[in-house]
Motif scaffolding. Structure first.
Motif, short mmCIF file in Angstrom:
data_model
loop_
_atom_site.label_atom_id
_atom_site.label_comp_id
_atom_site.label_asym_id
_atom_site.label_seq_id
_atom_site.Cartn_x
_atom_site.Cartn_y
_atom_site.Cartn_z
N ALA A 152 0.81 -1.23 -0.01
CA ALA A 152 -0.04 -0.06 0.09
C ALA A 152 0.80 1.27 0.11
CB ALA A 152 -1.00 0.01 1.19
N SER A 153 0.44 2.27 -0.53
CA SER A 153 0.95 3.62 -0.29
C SER A 153 1.09 4.13 0.88
CB SER A 153 0.31 4.67 -1.23
OG SER A 153 -1.18 4.97 -0.81
N GLU A 154 1.92 4.96 1.36
CA GLU A 154 2.12 5.74 2.75
C GLU A 154 0.93 6.44 2.94
OE1 GLU A 154 3.88 10.00 4.19
OE2 GLU A 154 5.32 8.68 2.86
N ASP A 155 0.12 7.03 1.91
CA ASP A 155 -1.16 7.75 2.52
C ASP A 155 -2.21 6.54 2.80
OD1 ASP A 155 -0.10 10.09 1.92
OD2 ASP A 155 -1.04 10.41 0.15
N ARG A 156 -2.19 5.57 2.39
CA ARG A 156 -3.28 4.62 2.75
C ARG A 156 -2.96 4.00 4.05
NH1 ARG A 156 -4.49 -0.43 -1.09
NH2 ARG A 156 -5.96 -0.47 0.60
N LEU A 157 -1.62 3.71 4.22
CA LEU A 157 -1.22 3.07 5.59
C LEU A 157 -1.35 4.28 6.56
CD1 LEU A 157 2.21 1.46 4.47
CD2 LEU A 157 0.30 0.30 5.07
N ARG A 158 -1.13 5.47 6.48
CA ARG A 158 -1.44 6.46 7.36
C ARG A 158 -2.73 6.47 7.67
NH1 ARG A 158 -1.04 12.69 7.21
NH2 ARG A 158 -0.99 12.29 5.17
N ALA A 159 -3.88 6.30 6.61
CA ALA A 159 -5.21 6.38 6.89
C ALA A 159 -5.70 5.28 7.92
CB ALA A 159 -6.02 6.58 5.45
N PHE A 164 4.46 10.17 10.71
CA PHE A 164 4.22 8.70 10.07
C PHE A 164 5.29 8.28 9.30
CE2 PHE A 164 2.39 5.91 6.83
CZ PHE A 164 2.19 4.70 7.88
N GLN A 165 6.10 9.19 8.55
CA GLN A 165 7.39 8.72 7.79
C GLN A 165 8.31 8.40 8.72
OE1 GLN A 165 7.88 12.49 5.55
NE2 GLN A 165 6.96 11.70 3.84
N GLN A 166 8.52 8.89 9.81
CA GLN A 166 9.57 8.27 10.91
C GLN A 166 9.20 7.04 11.26
OE1 GLN A 166 9.64 11.30 14.12
NE2 GLN A 166 11.04 12.59 13.08
N VAL A 167 7.83 6.78 11.63
CA VAL A 167 7.52 5.60 11.93
C VAL A 167 7.69 4.25 10.84
CG1 VAL A 167 5.40 3.83 12.40
CG2 VAL A 167 5.58 6.20 13.58
N LEU A 168 7.49 4.71 9.66
CA LEU A 168 7.97 3.81 8.54
C LEU A 168 9.19 3.64 8.37
CD1 LEU A 168 5.86 5.20 5.31
CD2 LEU A 168 5.67 2.89 6.44
N LYS A 169 10.28 4.74 8.66
CA LYS A 169 11.83 4.39 8.61
C LYS A 169 12.09 3.47 9.75
CE LYS A 169 12.85 8.87 6.51
NZ LYS A 169 13.34 10.29 6.73
N GLN A 170 11.51 3.70 10.89
CA GLN A 170 11.77 2.84 12.14
C GLN A 170 11.39 1.31 11.63
OE1 GLN A 170 9.69 5.33 15.05
NE2 GLN A 170 11.49 4.58 16.44
N TRP A 171 10.15 1.15 11.06
CA TRP A 171 9.65 -0.39 10.66
C TRP A 171 10.92 -0.60 9.71
CZ3 TRP A 171 4.25 0.94 9.34
CH2 TRP A 171 3.15 0.96 10.70
N GLN A 172 11.32 0.05 8.87
CA GLN A 172 12.25 -0.44 7.67
C GLN A 172 13.50 -0.83 8.26
OE1 GLN A 172 13.26 2.80 4.82
NE2 GLN A 172 13.13 1.18 3.27
N GLY A 173 14.17 0.11 9.24
CA GLY A 173 15.23 -0.19 9.64
C GLY A 173 15.48 -1.43 10.77
N LEU A 174 14.27 -2.02 11.24
CA LEU A 174 13.99 -3.26 11.87
C LEU A 174 13.68 -4.21 10.93
CD1 LEU A 174 11.83 -2.06 14.82
CD2 LEU A 174 14.12 -2.83 14.99
#
Length: 309
Positions: A235-242, A276-286
Motif C-alpha cells: 500500500a501507499s504511505e497515504d493509505r497506511l497512514r489512513a 508517520f514517515q518516521q514510523v515507516l523508517k523505524q519499521w524499515q530499519g528493523l
C-alpha cells in the motif's frame, strides 16, 4: 560529550517573568557547546508562527522546558503554545529536560493556575523533571542535568574547520558494513519501544468547532499490527497512514470527549505526515517493511520473514 561537537537545543518557555532565568540557562548551554534555537512565547509580539517553531523543534538535539508562574498565551483550541511545543517534542521522542517552578497554591486556584497545574501533571508523567523555586536552585538543577553522564542528546554537528576524530567516519562505515544482522529477539525487543503519536482532531462542542491535539503513547509493534492488513498486499504511505488513523480513532475520541465534557462529536483524526514517515523508517530499519518505487508512488510491503510483533 565530545569537545568538537555542537548541539542545538530548543529552550521552550513563556516570556513573562523568566527573562533572567532564560539568560542564565542559555549561558549554561553555551558552556556545554550547545546553541539555543528556541524563543519565548509572548503575547505582545507578532502572530505565533507554528511552522517555524515546529521546524526548530524538529532540528534540535535536545528540548528543554522551563515552566514559570503562568500557563502562557493560548491557541484557539485552548492549549497554550508552550504546551503545544512540549507535546510536539514528545511526539518526536526528542530528549527532554523539564524544570518546573513550584509556586502553585494548594487551593483557590485561578483558571490560569488550574491549566498550569494540569500541565505540570502531564510533564511529570511524560518527562524527567526538576522542581525549582529560586533562580539559584534552577541553575543548580540545570548545571547538574547538562553535566550528567545520563543525558541523552541527538547527533549534534561539527563546526566547519574543526577536525573530526581521525578514522572515526571510516570506522563507522566499516562497522555498518560488517555489523551482524539483528536477531529475531533483538528485532522484537526494539519493536516494543514506545513512540508518542501527536494526533490532531476536530472537536464539536455547543455549536463550535475546535482543533485539538492528543499525545498517544503506543508501541511500534502495535502500530505495525494495525497496518498489517494493508502491508501484506502492499500500500501507499497515504493509505497506511489512513489505516492507522482509523485504528487509533476510538482511543482518541474517548480521550477528547472526556477532556471536553460538553463535546458531542470528534472527527477528522490525523497523524502528521512527517511523524508517520518516521514510523515507516523505524519499521524499515528493523527489517519489517520495504518500499518499491519512490516518492508518492512508493509501495510499502511487509517482508516475508517479518516476525510476529
Amino acid at each position: 560529550m565530545p569537545v568538537d561537537k555542537r548541539y542545538l537545543v530548543y529552550l521552550a518557555s513563556n516570556s513573562l517573568g523568566l527573562d533572567l532565568e532564560r539568560y542564565e540557562v542559555q549561558r549554561q548551554l553555551a558552556r556545554h557547546g550547545m546553541v539555543n534555537v528556541g524563543f519565548a512565547c509572548r503575547e505582545d509580539a507578532g502572530p505565533y508562527d507554528w511552522n517555524l517553531v515546529r521546524a526548530q523543534i524538529e532540528s534540535a538535539d535536545l528540548f528543554i522546558l522551563l515552566l514559570g508562574d503562568d500557563y502562557g498565551p493560548m491557541a484557539p483550541t485552548g492549549i497554550s503554545y508552550l504546551h503545544r511545543e512540549f507535546v510536539h517534542a514528545k511526539s518526536l521522542n526528542k530528549p527532554t529536560l523539564a524544570f518546573i517552578k513550584n509556586t502553585l497554591p494548594e487551593k483557590n486556584l485561578t483558571e490560569d493556575q488550574r491549566r498550569l497545574a494540569g500541565f505540570h501533571r502531564i510533564v511529570a508523567q511524560q518527562s524527567a523533571y526538576k522542581l525549582w523555586h529560586l533562580r539559584e536552585e534552577l541553575m543548580s538543577h540545570v548545571r547538574a542535568s547538562l553535566s550528567s553522564s545520563m543525558l541523552t542528546l541527538g547527533p549534534g554537528w561539527v563546526p566547519a574547520g574543526v577536525s573530526k576524530t581521525p578514522a572515526m567516519p571510516m570506522a563507522a562505515e566499516a562497522n555498518k558494513e560488517t555489523a551482524e544482522p539483528l536477531s529475531a529477539r533483538q528485532r522484537l525487543n526494539l519493536s516494543r519501544q514506545v513512540v508518542n503519536l501527536q494526533i490532531a482532531a476536530k472537536v464539536y462542542q455547543g455549536g463550535n468547532l475546535s482543533q485539538e491535539e492528543v499525545l498517544l503513547p503506543v508501541r511500534l509493534d502495535q502500530l505495525l499490527q494495525g497496518a498489517m492488513p494493508l502491508l501484506k498486499a502492499g500500500a501507499s504511505e497515504d493509505r497506511l497512514r489512513a489505516q492507522l488513523e482509523s485504528v487509533v480513532a476510538g482511543t482518541v475520541k474517548s480521550q477528547l470527549l472526556k477532556r471536553n465534557a460538553q463535546a458531542h462529536a470528534v472527527d477528522d483524526i490525523r497523524i502528521s505526515r512527517g511523524q508517520f514517515q518516521q514510523v515507516l523508517k523505524q519499521w524499515q530499519g528493523l527489517g519489517f517493511v520495504a518500499a518499491s518505487g519512490e516518492g508518492v508512488r512508493a509501495v510499502w510491503k511487509a517482508l516475508a520473514d517479518v516476525s510476529k510483533a
